[in-house]
Design a protein around this motif. Sequence first.
Motif, PDB file in Angstrom:
ATOM      1  N   ASN A   1       0.869  -1.372  -0.005  1.00  0.00           N
ATOM      2  CA  ASN A   1       0.029   0.059   0.161  1.00  0.00           C
ATOM      3  C   ASN A   1       0.790   1.284  -0.025  1.00  0.00           C
ATOM      4  N   SER A   2       2.151   1.135  -0.313  1.00  0.00           N
ATOM      5  CA  SER A   2       2.946   2.404  -0.363  1.00  0.00           C
ATOM      6  C   SER A   2       2.507   3.344  -1.697  1.00  0.00           C
ATOM      7  N   THR A   3       1.873   2.917  -2.445  1.00  0.00           N
ATOM      8  CA  THR A   3       1.450   3.867  -3.585  1.00  0.00           C
ATOM      9  C   THR A   3      -0.099   3.787  -3.716  1.00  0.00           C
ATOM     10  N   MET A   4      -0.687   3.136  -2.762  1.00  0.00           N
ATOM     11  CA  MET A   4      -2.176   3.471  -2.381  1.00  0.00           C
ATOM     12  C   MET A   4      -2.689   4.936  -2.145  1.00  0.00           C
ATOM     13  N   PHE A   5      -3.056   5.815  -3.057  1.00  0.00           N
ATOM     14  CA  PHE A   5      -3.384   7.061  -2.873  1.00  0.00           C
ATOM     15  C   PHE A   5      -4.579   7.319  -2.616  1.00  0.00           C
ATOM     16  N   TYR A   6      -5.168   8.255  -2.369  1.00  0.00           N
ATOM     17  CA  TYR A   6      -6.251   8.658  -1.595  1.00  0.00           C
ATOM     18  C   TYR A   6      -7.544   8.554  -2.665  1.00  0.00           C
ATOM     19  N   VAL A   7      -7.281   8.906  -3.947  1.00  0.00           N
ATOM     20  CA  VAL A   7      -8.370   8.632  -5.102  1.00  0.00           C
ATOM     21  C   VAL A   7      -8.645   7.083  -5.193  1.00  0.00           C
ATOM     22  N   TYR A   8      -7.377   6.453  -5.316  1.00  0.00           N
ATOM     23  CA  TYR A   8      -7.432   5.033  -5.684  1.00  0.00           C
ATOM     24  C   TYR A   8      -8.120   4.331  -4.655  1.00  0.00           C
ATOM     25  N   HIS A   9      -7.744   4.533  -3.220  1.00  0.00           N
ATOM     26  CA  HIS A   9      -8.808   4.118  -2.124  1.00  0.00           C
ATOM     27  C   HIS A   9      -9.976   4.591  -2.195  1.00  0.00           C
ATOM     28  N   LEU A  10     -10.181   5.456  -2.641  1.00  0.00           N
ATOM     29  CA  LEU A  10     -11.816   5.863  -2.810  1.00  0.00           C
ATOM     30  C   LEU A  10     -12.483   5.022  -3.985  1.00  0.00           C
ATOM     31  N   PHE A  11     -11.626   4.935  -4.921  1.00  0.00           N
ATOM     32  CA  PHE A  11     -12.253   4.226  -6.228  1.00  0.00           C
ATOM     33  C   PHE A  11     -12.790   2.859  -5.721  1.00  0.00           C
ATOM     34  N   ASN A  12     -11.606   2.245  -4.799  1.00  0.00           N
ATOM     35  CA  ASN A  12     -11.736   0.804  -4.434  1.00  0.00           C
ATOM     36  C   ASN A  12     -12.987   0.663  -3.432  1.00  0.00           C
ATOM     37  N   THR A  13     -13.105   1.778  -2.699  1.00  0.00           N
ATOM     38  CA  THR A  13     -14.154   1.724  -1.825  1.00  0.00           C
ATOM     39  C   THR A  13     -15.372   1.613  -2.344  1.00  0.00           C
ATOM     40  N   ALA A  14     -15.578   2.489  -3.464  1.00  0.00           N
ATOM     41  CA  ALA A  14     -16.678   2.576  -4.338  1.00  0.00           C
ATOM     42  C   ALA A  14     -17.209   1.405  -4.965  1.00  0.00           C
ATOM     43  N   PHE A  15     -16.209   0.913  -5.875  1.00  0.00           N
ATOM     44  CA  PHE A  15     -16.487   0.125  -7.052  1.00  0.00           C
ATOM     45  C   PHE A  15     -16.133  -1.437  -6.724  1.00  0.00           C
ATOM     46  N   ARG A  16     -14.950  -1.486  -5.873  1.00  0.00           N
ATOM     47  CA  ARG A  16     -14.651  -2.848  -5.332  1.00  0.00           C
ATOM     48  C   ARG A  16     -15.390  -3.388  -4.398  1.00  0.00           C
ATOM     49  N   TYR A  17     -15.536  -2.433  -3.279  1.00  0.00           N
ATOM     50  CA  TYR A  17     -16.450  -2.791  -2.061  1.00  0.00           C
ATOM     51  C   TYR A  17     -17.774  -2.557  -1.922  1.00  0.00           C
ATOM     52  N   LEU A  18     -18.394  -1.659  -2.753  1.00  0.00           N
ATOM     53  CA  LEU A  18     -19.440  -1.295  -3.075  1.00  0.00           C
ATOM     54  C   LEU A  18     -19.877  -0.588  -1.822  1.00  0.00           C
TER      55      LEU A  18
ATOM     56  N   SER B   1     -18.361   8.465  -0.730  1.00  0.00           N
ATOM     57  CA  SER B   1     -18.759   9.928  -0.747  1.00  0.00           C
ATOM     58  C   SER B   1     -18.383  10.669  -0.006  1.00  0.00           C
ATOM     59  N   ALA B   2     -18.176  10.128   1.510  1.00  0.00           N
ATOM     60  CA  ALA B   2     -17.735  10.692   2.549  1.00  0.00           C
ATOM     61  C   ALA B   2     -16.243  11.239   2.310  1.00  0.00           C
ATOM     62  N   MET B   3     -15.392  10.139   1.894  1.00  0.00           N
ATOM     63  CA  MET B   3     -14.081  10.344   1.459  1.00  0.00           C
ATOM     64  C   MET B   3     -13.931  11.536   0.277  1.00  0.00           C
ATOM     65  N   ALA B   4     -14.811  11.447  -0.658  1.00  0.00           N
ATOM     66  CA  ALA B   4     -14.901  12.722  -1.620  1.00  0.00           C
ATOM     67  C   ALA B   4     -14.930  14.028  -0.973  1.00  0.00           C
ATOM     68  N   TRP B   5     -15.963  14.092  -0.179  1.00  0.00           N
ATOM     69  CA  TRP B   5     -16.123  15.457   0.339  1.00  0.00           C
ATOM     70  C   TRP B   5     -15.146  15.713   1.408  1.00  0.00           C
ATOM     71  N   PHE B   6     -14.494  14.938   1.892  1.00  0.00           N
ATOM     72  CA  PHE B   6     -13.318  15.316   3.007  1.00  0.00           C
ATOM     73  C   PHE B   6     -12.180  15.938   1.808  1.00  0.00           C
ATOM     74  N   LEU B   7     -12.108  15.105   0.907  1.00  0.00           N
ATOM     75  CA  LEU B   7     -11.146  15.628  -0.125  1.00  0.00           C
ATOM     76  C   LEU B   7     -11.269  17.003  -0.661  1.00  0.00           C
ATOM     77  N   PHE B   8     -12.459  17.204  -1.018  1.00  0.00           N
ATOM     78  CA  PHE B   8     -12.984  18.292  -1.257  1.00  0.00           C
ATOM     79  C   PHE B   8     -12.806  19.485  -0.515  1.00  0.00           C
ATOM     80  N   ILE B   9     -12.978  19.287   0.775  1.00  0.00           N
ATOM     81  CA  ILE B   9     -12.713  20.382   1.963  1.00  0.00           C
ATOM     82  C   ILE B   9     -11.273  20.815   2.027  1.00  0.00           C
TER      83      ILE B   9
END
Length: 799
Positions: free
Chosen positions: A746-763, A769-777
């Motif tokens: 996980n040394s190159t597991m970046f924020y958006v990649y983890h967000l992607f996995n959370t959404a589309f891999r783990y459903l 979305s909570a991660m996305a809004w934290f990133l936006f802030i």
Amino acid sequence: MNFWKFITVTLLATLLLWFLYPSNNEKTKKGLTELTIWAPGYFLPELTLLCKYFEKENPKYRVIIGQNASRNMDSDNQRFLCGLAGGVPPNVIMFGRNAIIEWAARGAFDSLNKYLEEDSGETNLAYPIITNNVVQKALCEVTYKNKIYGIPSTIDDRILYYNKDLLIKEGLIDENGNAKPPKTWKELEEYALRLTKKDQKGKIKQLGFAPMYGNSWLYLYAWQNGAKFISPDGKTCTLNGNETVEALEYMVGIYDKLGGVKEVGTFQSSFQAAELDPFLSDKIAMKVDLGDFMQVIAVYKPNMNFGTAAPPMPEKQLNKGIKPITWLGGWCYSIPSTSKHKNGSWKLIRWLASKKARKLAIAEKAENNASQGKSFIPILEFDNELNEYIYNKYILSNPQLKEPFKKGYRLAIDMLPHAKYRPNTPVGQILWSQQITAYEKAVYHKFDTAKEALDESTRVVQKALDKFYNPPTGKIIKWKWLVILYGSALFILLFSVIIWNSFFKKNKNYHSKKWFEGMLCASPWIIGFAVFTGGPIIFSIIISFCRYDILNPARWVGFGNYKWVFTQDPIFWKTFWNTIYMVVGVPIGLVAGLSIALLLDLKLKGMAFYRTLFYLPAIVPAVASSILWIWIFNPTNGLLNGILAHFGIAGPAWLQDISWSKPSLIIMGLWGVGAGMIIWLAGIKNIPNHLYEAADVDGAGVWSKFFNITIPMLTPYIFFNLIMGLIGTFQIFAQSYIMTAGGPMNSTMFYVYHLFNTAFRYLEMGSASAMAWFLFIIVFGLTIFQLWLSKKWVHYGGG
């Protein structure tokens, strides 16, 4: 007058859109019923053939074959997920059996029990689905709570491949002088060490065996040792059981004795597939791989002196009389829950899974290979009788295939009754990820013991199980009313603008009277923003407070997702700090871009060519540049380490090294500074020349002019590049996704990649979305801070 003109144009535009909206009729103009099937790309040729036969026998159906566009059809299946959510999934899909239960547990697939029960009473079916003389383990793999969610198609299991010549050369032979494969873990470890050879510098040049190379994983070794990962009731994770701990300790022990996982990983980084497979070039002596790897050997090195055997087992298990264990996987045909024409879909599945269809597909492949002068070894099938038919017709009676292929194929068939399969659990993807995480942390010695690594992974999986089996009790979100409310708000806003401009606005001049024309010209963007941007923004905000997986109604959980992300997500903060680390590349990129721009501003011949040359990398597609840099960073044969070696410097493992993986991506990022260089160059050209002339008169030197004229005049451009660089860094995704898959460890597991996995891999759409809004802030806050700070150091030409 303007008011009614606007209303008339709006109504006409609405009618036009309604007329142009694509029809979703169940019947085509010819009276045919369309059935759509999605499958991996390598199945499309045989599906094309089989579907033509189906259409001939069933003239009222037309089959449309599609390929899923995602990287992995079962772990990040965005297209299929969107199809389910939108009510337009395929009628039939070929889905990985290893992931189907996780999706089925959430309602993605229909149970096929009712179709099987109906068929059991029919005696005149042309192609009935028979479930008695089949590979039962494959059927169990698609069964959850006594419901069958797919009809298995192809089967793959794992066997041990060994290079006979290398074993004989090392003296690993039986009493007859033939190569003797290892049968126990102890023998496998001994063989791995004896068959591994190093050069004068201590670098591996031939690898005996690596536990994770090929297709085995921790799963196989744990199963061999009698482990189970999920309790019988499915609610408790037992990944940290003693049997799994022993299996992981065994794997770690082999890597340590070989010189460490970094040393082995560096050697493996040069490995490729197909004709360049290291097993074919004698770079690796043994590996556990899929049964269909024999097809690779048959095509690219048919005369290779190799052998096959059952994967070695713990001696204590063999002493108990337990047969050698393999592990199977493969694909199945399934019906999505929101699809249409389900009776037609089942009819298509019956045909595709029939013996006649499978024989046609295999014969077609055999003819294609023969026309190209290649040998053909079919993959195993779901039907036991069909496997025997294949073995007798295409393997045993094929004079072109030598004895090792015949013995290997027979072994693959004989091991099917002793096969294991991935646990049937609704958190299968998380369990799979965590067994890899536990392996990595143990083999890299991030914990003192393998038990500690497995304990941590077990806690992660258990949290996911608890979350699934204890769903929230909050209210279901009624999207209809929210859509009506949003639409009403937009209508009120629009109506207010019209009324204000038509009746209440004072001091109208010529330009202000043209508000209608202005609105009309801007309407495509306004409508697009309201529908495709504003709507999703509101939707994202709402589901960040809901438990939502797309397949089931969203339920209100308040700040539960935010609490989970900040306190329960095992790698959230790691991915956040990984991303923060990459911010280091922003100032480095600014300096590199400015330096190149200054050089390209020199009054020399051929500067247009060099500007083009430096800008070209900026327009190279991310996938192409990522693949190129994978080769550049190759620790064994890569260009970068080759240059360092020329100067007597031993280069690092780059992407395979935890310490160097992120710096590697920063270095790669410098290759694309041409985009910023163009902006720098424009800024430099915009600096008045008389400032430099005045400085020359005053006797200023080069550095004095640079820091007192060039830098102050470029501050607007520095500010722009800084803001865009920070925003781009927080959105880094493609390089990690393509080049490292988030690893190592996980040394190159970046924020958006983890967000992607959370959404589309783990459903987990709510958590994503909570991660996305934290990133936006975070990004918004940094941008506002930079805007405020810019007042103190950014100097604009206007004064």
